[in-house]
Design a protein around this motif. Structure first.
Motif, PDB file in Angstrom:
ATOM      1  N   LYS A  44       0.665  -1.278  -0.030  1.00 27.95           N
ATOM      2  CA  LYS A  44      -0.116   0.094   0.010  1.00 27.95           C
ATOM      3  C   LYS A  44       0.739   1.371   0.162  1.00 27.95           C
ATOM      4  O   LYS A  44       0.762   2.177  -0.676  1.00 27.95           O
ATOM      5  CB  LYS A  44      -0.814   0.147   1.148  1.00 27.95           C
ATOM      6  CG  LYS A  44      -1.824  -1.227   1.279  1.00 27.95           C
ATOM      7  CD  LYS A  44      -2.851  -1.154   2.632  1.00 27.95           C
ATOM      8  CE  LYS A  44      -2.056  -1.207   3.806  1.00 27.95           C
ATOM      9  NZ  LYS A  44      -1.083  -2.449   4.139  1.00 27.95           N
ATOM     10  N   THR A  45       1.822   1.313   1.105  1.00 26.88           N
ATOM     11  CA  THR A  45       2.663   2.450   1.316  1.00 26.88           C
ATOM     12  C   THR A  45       3.513   2.671  -0.288  1.00 26.88           C
ATOM     13  O   THR A  45       3.846   3.780  -0.774  1.00 26.88           O
ATOM     14  CB  THR A  45       3.496   2.295   2.190  1.00 26.88           C
ATOM     15  OG1 THR A  45       2.627   2.260   3.390  1.00 26.88           O
ATOM     16  CG2 THR A  45       4.476   3.553   2.368  1.00 26.88           C
ATOM     17  N   THR A  46       4.007   1.383  -0.819  1.00 29.27           N
ATOM     18  CA  THR A  46       4.712   1.723  -2.081  1.00 29.27           C
ATOM     19  C   THR A  46       3.766   2.483  -3.220  1.00 29.27           C
ATOM     20  O   THR A  46       4.562   3.229  -3.869  1.00 29.27           O
ATOM     21  CB  THR A  46       5.070   0.348  -2.659  1.00 29.27           C
ATOM     22  OG1 THR A  46       5.836  -0.672  -1.435  1.00 29.27           O
ATOM     23  CG2 THR A  46       6.015   0.063  -3.758  1.00 29.27           C
ATOM     24  N   GLY A  86       1.840  10.969   5.109  1.00 23.44           N
ATOM     25  CA  GLY A  86       2.364   9.576   5.201  1.00 23.44           C
ATOM     26  C   GLY A  86       1.957   8.648   6.230  1.00 23.44           C
ATOM     27  O   GLY A  86       1.225   9.161   7.239  1.00 23.44           O
ATOM     28  N   GLN A  87       2.736   7.410   6.176  1.00 25.95           N
ATOM     29  CA  GLN A  87       2.037   6.493   7.248  1.00 25.95           C
ATOM     30  C   GLN A  87       2.803   7.019   8.742  1.00 25.95           C
ATOM     31  O   GLN A  87       2.180   6.729   9.493  1.00 25.95           O
ATOM     32  CB  GLN A  87       2.452   5.140   6.823  1.00 25.95           C
ATOM     33  CG  GLN A  87       1.990   4.104   7.890  1.00 25.95           C
ATOM     34  CD  GLN A  87       2.249   2.608   7.406  1.00 25.95           C
ATOM     35  OE1 GLN A  87       2.843   2.571   6.322  1.00 25.95           O
ATOM     36  NE2 GLN A  87       1.948   1.633   7.962  1.00 25.95           N
ATOM     37  N   PHE A  88       3.978   7.490   8.894  1.00 26.67           N
ATOM     38  CA  PHE A  88       4.680   7.916   9.744  1.00 26.67           C
ATOM     39  C   PHE A  88       4.728   9.489   9.603  1.00 26.67           C
ATOM     40  O   PHE A  88       4.988  10.098   8.481  1.00 26.67           O
ATOM     41  CB  PHE A  88       5.962   7.012   9.786  1.00 26.67           C
ATOM     42  CG  PHE A  88       5.973   5.803   9.556  1.00 26.67           C
ATOM     43  CD1 PHE A  88       5.280   5.160  11.106  1.00 26.67           C
ATOM     44  CD2 PHE A  88       6.114   4.974   8.600  1.00 26.67           C
ATOM     45  CE1 PHE A  88       4.988   3.757  10.715  1.00 26.67           C
ATOM     46  CE2 PHE A  88       6.085   3.710   8.617  1.00 26.67           C
ATOM     47  CZ  PHE A  88       5.404   3.094   9.698  1.00 26.67           C
ATOM     48  N   LEU A 162      -3.550   9.783   1.801  1.00 25.33           N
ATOM     49  CA  LEU A 162      -3.542   9.547   3.274  1.00 25.33           C
ATOM     50  C   LEU A 162      -3.134   8.249   3.532  1.00 25.33           C
ATOM     51  O   LEU A 162      -3.983   7.293   3.508  1.00 25.33           O
ATOM     52  CB  LEU A 162      -5.085   9.899   4.025  1.00 25.33           C
ATOM     53  CG  LEU A 162      -5.381  11.377   3.813  1.00 25.33           C
ATOM     54  CD1 LEU A 162      -6.984  11.449   4.298  1.00 25.33           C
ATOM     55  CD2 LEU A 162      -4.576  12.550   4.359  1.00 25.33           C
ATOM     56  N   ASP A 163      -1.867   8.044   4.061  1.00 23.18           N
ATOM     57  CA  ASP A 163      -1.350   6.439   4.230  1.00 23.18           C
ATOM     58  C   ASP A 163      -1.814   6.118   5.576  1.00 23.18           C
ATOM     59  O   ASP A 163      -1.072   6.561   6.676  1.00 23.18           O
ATOM     60  CB  ASP A 163       0.061   6.453   3.875  1.00 23.18           C
ATOM     61  CG  ASP A 163       0.549   4.956   3.765  1.00 23.18           C
ATOM     62  OD1 ASP A 163      -0.401   4.150   4.079  1.00 23.18           O
ATOM     63  OD2 ASP A 163       1.571   4.761   3.348  1.00 23.18           O
ATOM     64  N   GLU A 164      -2.713   5.452   5.786  1.00 26.63           N
ATOM     65  CA  GLU A 164      -3.340   4.995   7.172  1.00 26.63           C
ATOM     66  C   GLU A 164      -3.542   6.041   8.297  1.00 26.63           C
ATOM     67  O   GLU A 164      -2.920   5.932   9.268  1.00 26.63           O
ATOM     68  CB  GLU A 164      -2.417   3.975   7.835  1.00 26.63           C
ATOM     69  CG  GLU A 164      -2.174   2.674   6.809  1.00 26.63           C
ATOM     70  CD  GLU A 164      -1.537   1.498   7.694  1.00 26.63           C
ATOM     71  OE1 GLU A 164      -1.626   1.472   8.819  1.00 26.63           O
ATOM     72  OE2 GLU A 164      -1.012   0.544   6.979  1.00 26.63           O
ATOM     73  N   PRO A 165      -4.428   7.088   7.934  1.00 26.84           N
ATOM     74  CA  PRO A 165      -4.698   8.182   8.632  1.00 26.84           C
ATOM     75  C   PRO A 165      -4.948   7.997   9.899  1.00 26.84           C
ATOM     76  O   PRO A 165      -4.972   8.835  10.881  1.00 26.84           O
ATOM     77  CB  PRO A 165      -5.756   9.055   7.743  1.00 26.84           C
ATOM     78  CG  PRO A 165      -6.729   8.166   6.900  1.00 26.84           C
ATOM     79  CD  PRO A 165      -5.322   7.019   6.828  1.00 26.84           C
TER      80      PRO A 165
HETATM   81 MG   LIG Z   1       2.273   1.110   4.548  1.00 27.06          MG
END
Ligand SMILES: [Mg+2]
Ligand SMILES: Nc1ncnc2c1ncn2[C@@H]1O[C@H](COP(=O)(O)OP(=O)(O)OP(=O)(O)O)[C@@H](O)[C@H]1O
Length: 321
Positions: A44-46, A86-88, A162-165
């Motif tokens: 997903k993040t990729t 980002g996720q982080f 939104l990566d895992e908001p």
């Molecule tokens: Mg991810």
């Protein structure tokens, strides 16, 4: 269809000889919410990083366009059209929330006055005005996540990733975040979301894709995906072993599953009133009363587990009484 906000064909990416993305097609209409679901490590993040120009697509990928711009030919234009959370967290804890916002305003080349105005506006919108002058390291997880998204919105992007908001947020903060995302969509923003929470995709997304083994295993609206898998059933629980045995007989257990230990019976059912009535009529006719009746309609969890063939957990059930 008018020009999609995001379109990609045959998206690929490998690390070493490990293919992470193995040919993914995406077409996301402007002003909609798209949710990419997948287990940890699915890629997903990729996908988010490729679509937002943070990493390059792998060899053999087809064309990608974001905001009407060709990603390979004009990455700068793509960057100007999007916002990425980002996720982080991108929040710098050593400076205040307001300073984080002003930093973003600088990055977007806003004038000092314009930057201050935008920062104040967004901090207010995300309920961070009171905390604006405190170091971000003192913020709670939910506040940091809100600040993260506020920072993403500084340049007024029309497409946001939104990566895992809401990962790690409590239920109230998660609902607040959902409200924020709905607000963005109401303003016409296109949202590309990744999430671990199927309920979240169900709540927010117009279309959902499940990423598995480098490919999109299924794509559709939440309802369309739910129709893919069977799984609707009614469960009856008993405390009296005699009643349990009598019910098993009365219901002619051809198509039901019996759990002798738990004294429970599970019957396939579409959950309609007519179906429930038929079951209850058969119990009534035999003079049996179940101690508990629950109806389970297939949800996105069923879809997710069916498509990603992970171990199936105990079904979540809605108590009827
Ligand atoms: Mg991810
Ligand atoms: N820079 C890298 N070098 C090597 N492998 C990588 C790199 N980045 C990601 N991977 C691998 O690619 C795969 C997909 O990673 P990715 O972060 O996209 O997954 P994800 O779906 O976002 O997972 P999560 O739900 O845990 O965030 C993983 O197996 C990961 O280990």
């Amino acid at each position: 269809m008018t020009n999609p906000a995001i379109a990609a064909s045959g998206l690929r990416k490998a690390y070493g000889d490990k293919a992470v993305l193995d040919g993914i097609d995406l077409r996301i209409p402007a002003g909609t919410v798209f949710a990419l679901l997948g287990p940890n490590g699915a890629g997903k993040t990729t996908v988010v990083k490729i679509l937002s120009t943070l990493i390059s697509p792998g060899a053999g990928s087809g064309g990608i366009s974001v905001g009407g711009h060709d990603l390979a030919a004009d990455p700068q234009a793509v960057r100007a059209a999007i916002g990425v959370t980002g996720q982080f967290s991108a929040v710098d804890g050593l400076i205040t929330g307001e300073e984080n916002m002003l930093l973003m305003a600088d990055l977007h080349h806003l004038s000092k006055a314009e930057g201050r105005r935008t920062a104040a506006e967004l901090l207010a919108r995300f309920d961070l005005t009171d905390a604006a002058k405190k170091p971000a390291s003192t913020y709670s997880g939910g506040m940091k996540r809100r600040l993260d998204i506020a920072m993403t919105l500084v340049g007024n992007p029309r497409i946001i990733f939104l990566d895992e908001p809401t990962t790690g947020l409590d239920p109230r903060s998660r609902h607040t975040m959902w409200g924020i995302i709905r607000g963005l969509v109401a303003d016409g923003v296109t949202v590309f979301l990744t999430t671990q929470y199927l309920e979240e995709a169900d709540e927010l997304a117009d279309r959902i894709a499940v990423l598995h083994r480098g490919r999109i295993a299924a794509e559709g609206s939440a309802d369309e995906l739910k129709r893919i898998v069977p799984g609707g059933h009614v469960r009856l629980r008993f405390t009296d072993p005699d009643a349990y045995r009598a019910a098993a007989l009365a219901l002619a257990l051809g198509e039901a599953t019996a759990d002798d230990e738990a004294l429970s019976l599970q019957l396939p059912s579409d959950g309609t009133q007519r179906d429930l009535r038929a079951i209850l009529d058969r119990l009534d006719a035999a003079g049996i009363e179940a101690d508990e009746l629950t109806v389970h309609t297939p949800d996105l969890d069923d879809v997710f587990f069916a498509l990603t063939d992970a171990a199936v957990p105990a079904p979540a059930e809605e108590a009827v009484r």
